[in-house]
Scaffold this active site. Structure first.
Site, PDB file in Angstrom:
ATOM      1  N   GLY A 228      -6.973  -8.803  15.619  1.00 48.41           N
ATOM      2  CA  GLY A 228      -5.837  -9.646  15.283  1.00 48.41           C
ATOM      3  C   GLY A 228      -4.549  -9.186  15.937  1.00 48.41           C
ATOM      4  N   GLU A 246      -5.808 -13.871   9.596  1.00 46.34           N
ATOM      5  CA  GLU A 246      -6.230 -13.282   8.321  1.00 46.34           C
ATOM      6  C   GLU A 246      -7.063 -12.072   8.680  1.00 46.34           C
ATOM      7  OE1 GLU A 246      -7.875 -11.678   5.370  1.00 46.34           O
ATOM      8  OE2 GLU A 246      -9.409 -13.056   6.092  1.00 46.34           O
ATOM      9  N   CYS A 280     -13.016  -8.208   3.164  1.00 49.11           N
ATOM     10  CA  CYS A 280     -11.699  -7.671   3.514  1.00 49.11           C
ATOM     11  C   CYS A 280     -10.882  -7.347   2.277  1.00 49.11           C
ATOM     12  CB  CYS A 280     -10.951  -8.636   4.429  1.00 49.11           C
ATOM     13  SG  CYS A 280     -10.852 -10.312   3.814  1.00 49.11           S
TER      14      CYS A 280
END
Length: 489
Positions: A228, A246, A280
């Site tokens: 990310g 996310e 996560c």
């Protein structure tokens, strides 16, 4: 020869790049083989999505919704096949993957509600004419999916993106291509027009080609913080493209005064070890008070952890934990455990790896005396324990991370929770519930290194369309009063 695994402009075709495969991580048996999409094939997918965009966006919301609901019907009809496929590629037990298949259906109605409530049309009267707020799709968006929920999580981006009128290029994890292929075949059966969703399968080169493509208007990503951050750097200086990330977390769970220690142990296990720790939102750090109350909880937790059943996804007597996603991921957890021991940690329950498989047993490791604790997300079933004397000290240590995804408090004190809620840095904060619990109707996401935006079926509507403000009058007309200094004959 590998089979056609790319879905571009409504046609299945074979990739022209390097060969890749996925395995059942429980035994390393190959269950999928294909060739990766090349940069040229990615370009063809983007072009197909662009070509399909206006026709799809020009459909009424009801027309788009009809096709999405047909997809929901396909999900229901094929839910067991989908659950088995997810289990085969991820190693998760069937009781979990059946829940995931069901959640994919649930996101359809939530996404419909979200579109109408968050991105519908709003009209306000003006002295002359009207003020309108409408929402328009961004255009062509790329969706990058993770391996831990290969059906459910991409679905939370794709469905709201389509309902808003976007067209999609889907790049799934290279570890779960079979799930992605099945999902696209269900969209195909639902009657989705050619080019509206395109699937590009492959490894890193395929993903880089898509992320770097100038023809995409946005990128929606669920996955590791490392990837990310790379995407965020890549998109720097491109404010015209929407980027929704996310990512991971280094999530704390704090215990204060509780009466039901059995329930506490249950919620700790559900927070730390479900999905073999590959959510996560899983608890990575457990903060227990010093003294006898904390000792009792820890003793019971150790006993219960040692009794957790680990096994194959299709065992008749279903395990709580299945395999991790790969043997490499499992070996990585052993490495993490050893590195913490070198820093001064004490193993309370050893995480053990069955070599050449993705199987590990859950581990607990005492880390209170590590002075410079590494801010790393160990994505697996290894729970670090920290003892504390002062509640605020525990919160400060819980906040000592660049991440900010989920956090939880197990306590019978409402005052403790109110204080915790004010002080903790996280996008998801639970009280007396496992911190892995989340609703698709609520915002899902965090702060800091855990990402931006909120990747859920409801709040995804916010980044799948942009607002357009208009002042309108059906005919050009002179105002009743001219501005000073104007004379128009």
């Amino acid at each position: 020869m590998t089979h056609p695994a790319q879905f571009i402009n409504g046609q299945w075709s074979q990739g022209q790049g390097t060969e890749f495969s996925s395995v059942n991580p429980a035994n390393n048996n190959v269950i999928f083989q294909a060739n990766s999409a090349t940069a040229e094939q990615v370009d063809a997918a983007v072009s197909a999505a662009r070509e399909a965009f206006y026709a799809w966006a020009d459909k009424t919301f009801a027309e788009r919704l009809e096709i999405v609901k047909a997809f929901a019907a396909q999900l229901k009809e094929n839910s067991e096949e989908l659950a088995i496929t997810i289990a085969q590629e991820t190693g998760k037990p069937l009781w979990e993957t059946r829940t995931e298949a069901g959640a994919m259906v649930g996101k359809i109605a939530i996404s419909e509600k979200a579109f109408l409530e968050r991105t519908g049309d709003v009209e306000n009267a003006m002295p002359l004419g009207r003020a309108m707020i409408r929402h328009k799709p961004h255009g062509v968006v790329a969706v990058f999916g993770p391996y831990n929920f290969p059906g459910h999580l991409p679905n939370g981006h794709i469905v709201p993106a389509l309902l808003a009128g976007n067209t999609v290029i889907f790049k799934p994890s290279e570890l779960t291509p079979k799930v992605a292929e099945l999902t696209l075949k269900l969209w195909e059966k639902a009657g989705l027009p050619a080019g509206v969703i395109n699937l590009v399968q492959g490894e890193v080169a395929t993903g880089k080609a898509l992320a770097a493509h100038k023809g995409i208007d946005g990128l929606f990503f669920t996955g590791s913080s490392r990837t990310g951050h790379i995407l965020h750097e890549q998109f720097a200086g491109q404010p015209g493209k929407i980027l929704a990330l996310e990512m991971g977390g280094n999530n704390p769970l704090i215990i204060t005064d509780v009466e039901d220690t059995k329930a506490v142990v249950h919620d700790i296990i559900q927070s730390a070890f479900i999905s073999s720790g590959q959510r996560c939102t899983c608890a990575r750090k457990l903060f227990l008070p010093t003294g006898s109350k904390g000792d009792v909880i820890l003793e019971r937790l150790i006993t219960a952890t040692k009794a957790i059943k680990v096994g194959n996804y299709d065992d008749a007597d279903q395990p709580f934990m299945g395999s991790m996603i790969s043997s490499a991921a499992a070996a990585g957890m052993v490495k993490a455990q050893n590195e913490l021991v070198e820093l001064g940690a004490q193993v309370l329950v050893e995480l053990e790896h069955t070599v050449n498989t993705g199987f590990v047993t859950p581990g607990i490791i005492e880390c209170t005396n590590i002075s410079d604790f590494p801010d790393e997300e160990h994505f697996g079933p290894l729970l670090k324990v920290f003892r504390f004397d002062d509640f605020d000290q525990a919160i400060d240590k819980a906040n000592d991370t660049s991440f900010g995804l989920s956090a939880g408090l197990l306590s019978d004190s409402a005052a403790d929770y109110e204080h915790f809620l004010r002080r903790i840095r996280a996008g998801i904060v639970n009280w007396n519930r496992p911190i892995t619990g989340a609703s698709s109707a609520a915002p899902f996401g965090g702060i800091g290194a855990s990402g931006n935006h909120r990747a859920s079926a409801y709040y995804a509507a916010d980044y799948c369309a942009y607002p357009v403000a208009s002042v309108e009058l059906e005919k050009v007309a002179m105002p009743a009063t001219l501005s000073p200094g104007l004379k128009i004959d």
